[in-house]
Write a protein that holds these residues in place. Structure first.
Motif, PDB file in Angstrom:
ATOM      1  N   PHE A  91       0.871  -1.103   0.040  1.00  0.00           N
ATOM      2  CA  PHE A  91       0.063  -0.039  -0.026  1.00  0.00           C
ATOM      3  C   PHE A  91       0.870   1.307   0.291  1.00  0.00           C
ATOM      4  O   PHE A  91       2.077   1.473   0.525  1.00  0.00           O
ATOM      5  CB  PHE A  91      -0.911  -0.030   1.200  1.00  0.00           C
ATOM      6  N   GLU A  92       0.355   2.227  -0.676  1.00  0.00           N
ATOM      7  CA  GLU A  92       0.997   3.387  -0.686  1.00  0.00           C
ATOM      8  C   GLU A  92       1.184   4.227   0.847  1.00  0.00           C
ATOM      9  O   GLU A  92       2.120   4.843   1.092  1.00  0.00           O
ATOM     10  CB  GLU A  92       0.538   4.421  -1.687  1.00  0.00           C
ATOM     11  N   ASP A  93      -0.130   4.296   1.321  1.00  0.00           N
ATOM     12  CA  ASP A  93       0.094   4.766   2.705  1.00  0.00           C
ATOM     13  C   ASP A  93       0.440   3.692   3.860  1.00  0.00           C
ATOM     14  O   ASP A  93       0.015   3.306   4.790  1.00  0.00           O
ATOM     15  CB  ASP A  93      -1.458   5.172   3.039  1.00  0.00           C
ATOM     16  N   PHE A  94       1.859   3.268   3.742  1.00  0.00           N
ATOM     17  CA  PHE A  94       2.508   2.805   4.459  1.00  0.00           C
ATOM     18  C   PHE A  94       2.874   3.216   6.047  1.00  0.00           C
ATOM     19  O   PHE A  94       3.000   4.422   6.137  1.00  0.00           O
ATOM     20  CB  PHE A  94       3.853   2.148   4.076  1.00  0.00           C
ATOM     21  N   GLU A  95       2.434   2.358   7.070  1.00  0.00           N
ATOM     22  CA  GLU A  95       2.973   3.099   8.397  1.00  0.00           C
ATOM     23  C   GLU A  95       3.394   1.765   9.126  1.00  0.00           C
ATOM     24  O   GLU A  95       3.049   0.654   9.268  1.00  0.00           O
ATOM     25  CB  GLU A  95       1.827   3.450   9.185  1.00  0.00           C
ATOM     26  N   ALA A  96       4.696   1.943   9.884  1.00  0.00           N
ATOM     27  CA  ALA A  96       5.342   0.768  10.540  1.00  0.00           C
ATOM     28  C   ALA A  96       4.861   0.640  11.865  1.00  0.00           C
ATOM     29  O   ALA A  96       4.169   1.745  12.454  1.00  0.00           O
ATOM     30  CB  ALA A  96       6.871   1.076  10.284  1.00  0.00           C
ATOM     31  N   GLY A  97       5.033  -0.389  12.507  1.00  0.00           N
ATOM     32  CA  GLY A  97       4.790  -0.429  13.831  1.00  0.00           C
ATOM     33  C   GLY A  97       6.072  -0.131  14.597  1.00  0.00           C
ATOM     34  O   GLY A  97       7.131  -0.444  14.137  1.00  0.00           O
ATOM     35  N   LEU A  98       6.029   0.761  15.448  1.00  0.00           N
ATOM     36  CA  LEU A  98       6.989   1.375  16.424  1.00  0.00           C
ATOM     37  C   LEU A  98       7.217   0.883  17.489  1.00  0.00           C
ATOM     38  O   LEU A  98       6.159   0.553  18.357  1.00  0.00           O
ATOM     39  CB  LEU A  98       7.270   2.846  16.143  1.00  0.00           C
ATOM     40  N   ASP A  99       8.413   0.759  18.409  1.00  0.00           N
ATOM     41  CA  ASP A  99       8.653   0.271  19.477  1.00  0.00           C
ATOM     42  C   ASP A  99       9.976   1.049  19.977  1.00  0.00           C
ATOM     43  O   ASP A  99      10.947   1.204  19.126  1.00  0.00           O
ATOM     44  CB  ASP A  99       8.415  -0.988  19.728  1.00  0.00           C
ATOM     45  N   THR A 100      10.319   1.204  21.312  1.00  0.00           N
ATOM     46  CA  THR A 100      11.657   1.560  21.700  1.00  0.00           C
ATOM     47  C   THR A 100      12.129   0.716  22.830  1.00  0.00           C
ATOM     48  O   THR A 100      11.079   0.457  23.834  1.00  0.00           O
ATOM     49  CB  THR A 100      11.702   3.049  22.258  1.00  0.00           C
ATOM     50  N   ILE A 101      13.157   0.199  22.792  1.00  0.00           N
ATOM     51  CA  ILE A 101      13.673  -0.647  24.089  1.00  0.00           C
ATOM     52  C   ILE A 101      15.034  -0.217  24.484  1.00  0.00           C
ATOM     53  O   ILE A 101      16.022   0.225  23.729  1.00  0.00           O
ATOM     54  CB  ILE A 101      13.577  -2.113  23.517  1.00  0.00           C
ATOM     55  N   ASP A 102      15.194  -0.044  25.848  1.00  0.00           N
ATOM     56  CA  ASP A 102      16.597   0.107  26.298  1.00  0.00           C
ATOM     57  C   ASP A 102      17.489  -1.139  26.843  1.00  0.00           C
ATOM     58  O   ASP A 102      16.602  -2.019  27.560  1.00  0.00           O
ATOM     59  CB  ASP A 102      16.326   1.061  27.563  1.00  0.00           C
ATOM     60  N   LEU A 103      18.526  -1.288  26.303  1.00  0.00           N
ATOM     61  CA  LEU A 103      19.188  -2.488  26.472  1.00  0.00           C
ATOM     62  C   LEU A 103      20.485  -1.998  27.599  1.00  0.00           C
ATOM     63  O   LEU A 103      21.238  -1.092  27.242  1.00  0.00           O
ATOM     64  CB  LEU A 103      19.839  -3.055  25.302  1.00  0.00           C
TER      65      LEU A 103
END
Length: 653
Positions: free
Chosen positions: A564-576
């Motif tokens: 699809f043209e209107d792409f949106e990724a799933g996002l997350d942030t992790i501290d290691l």
């Protein structure tokens, strides 16, 4: 017909000495065949000794003959022929070289063949290998001394050996320059133990009607071909070595004592690679190499088979001739013991394994010959016939097609491996304070290049990791894989967020016919920690294994790239922190199935990681690999790729 004095001319004497030397050599070989008749060989050796003494005593003598008119000689021959043919016992007329000049009807029936087939062949070719040399010596003694002899002979009948006591008598026939030998077979006995026979008998005296036996033989041969088809095709992936060994094992179980399979090409032709049109690129004829020798399973035969695997099919041997001419060959009664070559110790192969009947057929796929199948048998099961030849010819065709498919599959697999290697990094870069490991497992189904890829690279603000999976396999999938991987690298030079990078890749893949799932991790290295920014595009989520063994899964989300043209990724942030490990993996890990088609799944993956939480990143991935292969019994339905990153020491960005 009458006896004549026994004096020798010098020329004849030399010939006698040469023949004597040859027979002594044969006696030595006879003593080394499987289950030799040592008593008969010893008796024959004593006969040769007596013969040598006789030759010595007659040196310088002169042979006398009895001249006779041509008309009288012809009348005598006519009478002899009539008496010979009508005799109620099997009779063979041999010349002084023991070649069969004539046989009567009874003798042809004894051997189960025609008079015309027997004529011209060596008499000993119709005798069991164990006593063949002894019979030759006894015949030579009769020619020289004129004394009649009784000899035990095992004839190679059509269906089974026939034991007989034969009388050997020397005769002079008017008009013939040399003496001849009449062989008369007395009462015969035939072994009745059919338990060891391979396949049904072709005929049986006092048994089932000949028509029933013929039908049984045809049915048996059809069963052999049907079994061969199942054995050769019962492989999810064609395997040349497996096919060749299965073929040899079937033939020795059903049709012959020994099977020899010789091949050219990738396995049989040395480093020259696959053959094209039956010749190497340099124009030289392909080299035929021995691949498999199978025989009986007794200790002697096993050792002999091991040695014969080293005896190459040299020029002039039957397998080599059949390969070059592409013409099958049948030798129901072997006269030349060198027909299969010579062992390293100088003994003929036929003598080594007691072979009395041989056939050989080309292995050809319609375009070229790629090898030969050669069968050898002793007299226990009767000589090979045209029906045997036809069955093995068909089997050679089956085997050729399997080998061709196997070689094509192997070439495609090699191309796929080369392509796949180009889609993965040759080595992982060193990241300060971080240890990275990767694992890639190829699917066991099909030979096409897979769609999995992974990469580790520098980004605008630090480092990036990406792992993805292209829908499908093959060259088209490989092209999309390359596009996705390199697009991620390029976009990471000016895009800081993994979500933005994946958005650029999505635009690049919109014109492709395949979609891609992927997960990308952007690493920001700080003093006491590493901040991981995750972007997911319809891919299994990343996994974090904490230093204390606690395991958590990152957020899911996003849709596959290229849809699809209107792409949106799933996002997350992790501290290691130090000792924490980040795991990226493809869906091939989760979708591996056991025999009941139950998937490996997320829970088993987490259990495998927990069990190796204290290992190095390499050890963790190796533990998952073992658990996965044990679960699916080594049968991977899809490619598997994994990346592991562990923080080892605090580091500065």
């Amino acid at each position: 017909m009458h006896d004549q004095p026994d004096q020798l001319e010098p020329e004849t004497l030399l010939r006698e000495i040469s023949d004597l030397e040859g027979r002594i050599g044969e006696l030595r070989q006879a003593a080394g065949v499987p289950e030799p008749d040592l008593r008969a060989t010893l008796d024959a050796a004593l006969v040769e000794l007596e013969l040598a003494l006789t030759v010595l005593r007659t040196m310088g003598g002169e042979q006398t003959g009895e001249p006779g008119g041509s008309a009288a000689a012809e009348n005598e021959r006519r009478v002899l022929r009539t008496v010979f043919q009508d005799a109620p016992v099997p009779l063979f007329l041999l010349d002084r070289t023991t070649s069969v000049r004539r046989v009567n009807r009874q003798a042809a029936m004894l051997l189960g063949t025609s008079s015309g087939y027997v004529s011209g062949k060596q008499f000993t070719a119709f005798c069991d290998m164990a006593t063949r040399a002894a019979v030759r010596s006894q015949l030579a003694a009769v020619v020289r001394t004129g004394r009649r002899r009784l000899v035990n002979v095992r004839f190679l009948g059509r269906d089974r050996p026939v034991d007989a006591v034969v009388t050997l008598a020397r005769v002079w026939i008017r008009g013939e320059p040399d003496p001849m030998v009449v062989v008369a077979a007395g009462p015969t006995t035939t072994p009745t133990d059919d338990g060891a026979r391979k396949g049904p008998a072709r005929t049986a005296q006092g048994g089932a009607p000949a028509d029933d036996e013929a039908v049984a033989t045809i049915v048996h041969r059809m069963d052999v071909l049907a079994t061969a088809s199942e054995l050769l095709l019962d492989e999810p992936v064609f395997n040349e070595t497996v096919a060749v060994r299965r073929c040899a094992r079937l033939l020795t179980a059903e049709l012959a004592d020994w099977a020899f399979i010789d091949l050219t090409g990738p396995n049989g032709g040395g480093p020259g690679g696959p053959l094209q049109g039956g010749i190497h690129a340099a124009g030289a004829a392909p080299e035929l190499r021995r691949q498999v020798v199978m025989g009986p399973e007794d200790e002697y035969s096993v050792e002999a088979a091991r040695m014969l695997e080293e005896v190459e099919p040299a020029e002039g041997t039957l397998p080599h001739t059949v390969f070059v001419t592409r013409q099958s060959a049948l030798r129901p009664h072997v006269e030349n013991l060198d027909v299969l070559g010579v062992c390293p110790d100088g003994q003929p192969v036929c003598g080594k394994i007691g072979t009395t009947s041989v056939l050989s057929v080309p292995i050809e796929d319609g375009d070229r010959a790629i090898g030969t199948i050669t069968l050898a048998a002793s007299g226990e099961y009767g000589p090979f016939d045209l029906m045997d030849l036809g069955v093995v010819q068909r089997l050679g065709r089956y085997l050729a097609l399997v080998i061709r498919a196997a070689r094509l599959y192997r070439r495609r697999a090699e191309v796929a491996d080369t392509l796949q290697a180009g889609l993965l990094p040759k080595r992982l870069p060193a990241i300060p304070g971080v240890r990275v490991a990767a694992k890639y497992l190829t699917s066991t189904h099909g030979s096409d290049v897979g769609g999995d890829f992974y990469d580790v690279f520098r980004t605008e603000n630090g480092w990036g990791l990406v792992l993805g999976d292209v829908c499908g396999k093959g060259e088209d999938a490989a092209a999309v894989t390359a596009t996705a991987r390199h697009c991620v690298r390029l976009a990471s030079r000016w895009k800081a967020s993994p979500g933005d990078v994946l958005g650029v890749v999505n635009e690049a893949l919109l014109d492709e016919d395949r979609f891609v799932t992927a997960v990308m991790a952007g690493l920001t290295l700080e003093t006491e920690r590493i901040i991981v920014s995750l972007g997911t595009a319809g891919h299994p989520p990343a996994i974090v294994v904490r230093a204390d063994g606690v395991i958590r899964t990152a957020s899911r989300g996003g849709v596959p790239l290229g849809l699809f043209e209107d792409f949106e990724a799933g996002l997350d942030t992790i501290d290691l922190s130090v000792g924490d490990t980040l795991i990226l993996h493809s869906d091939g890990v989760l979708e591996a199935c056991d025999m009941m088609r139950q998937e490996f799944g997320q829970e088993r993956l987490l259990e495998a990681l927990a069990g190796h939480a204290g290992d190095t990143p390499e050890g963790m991935l190796a533990g998952v690999e073992r658990a996965l292969l044990d679960y699916c019994d080594g049968d991977l339905r899809d490619d598997v790729s994994m990346l592991a990153l562990r923080v080892e020491t605090p580091t500065l960005g």
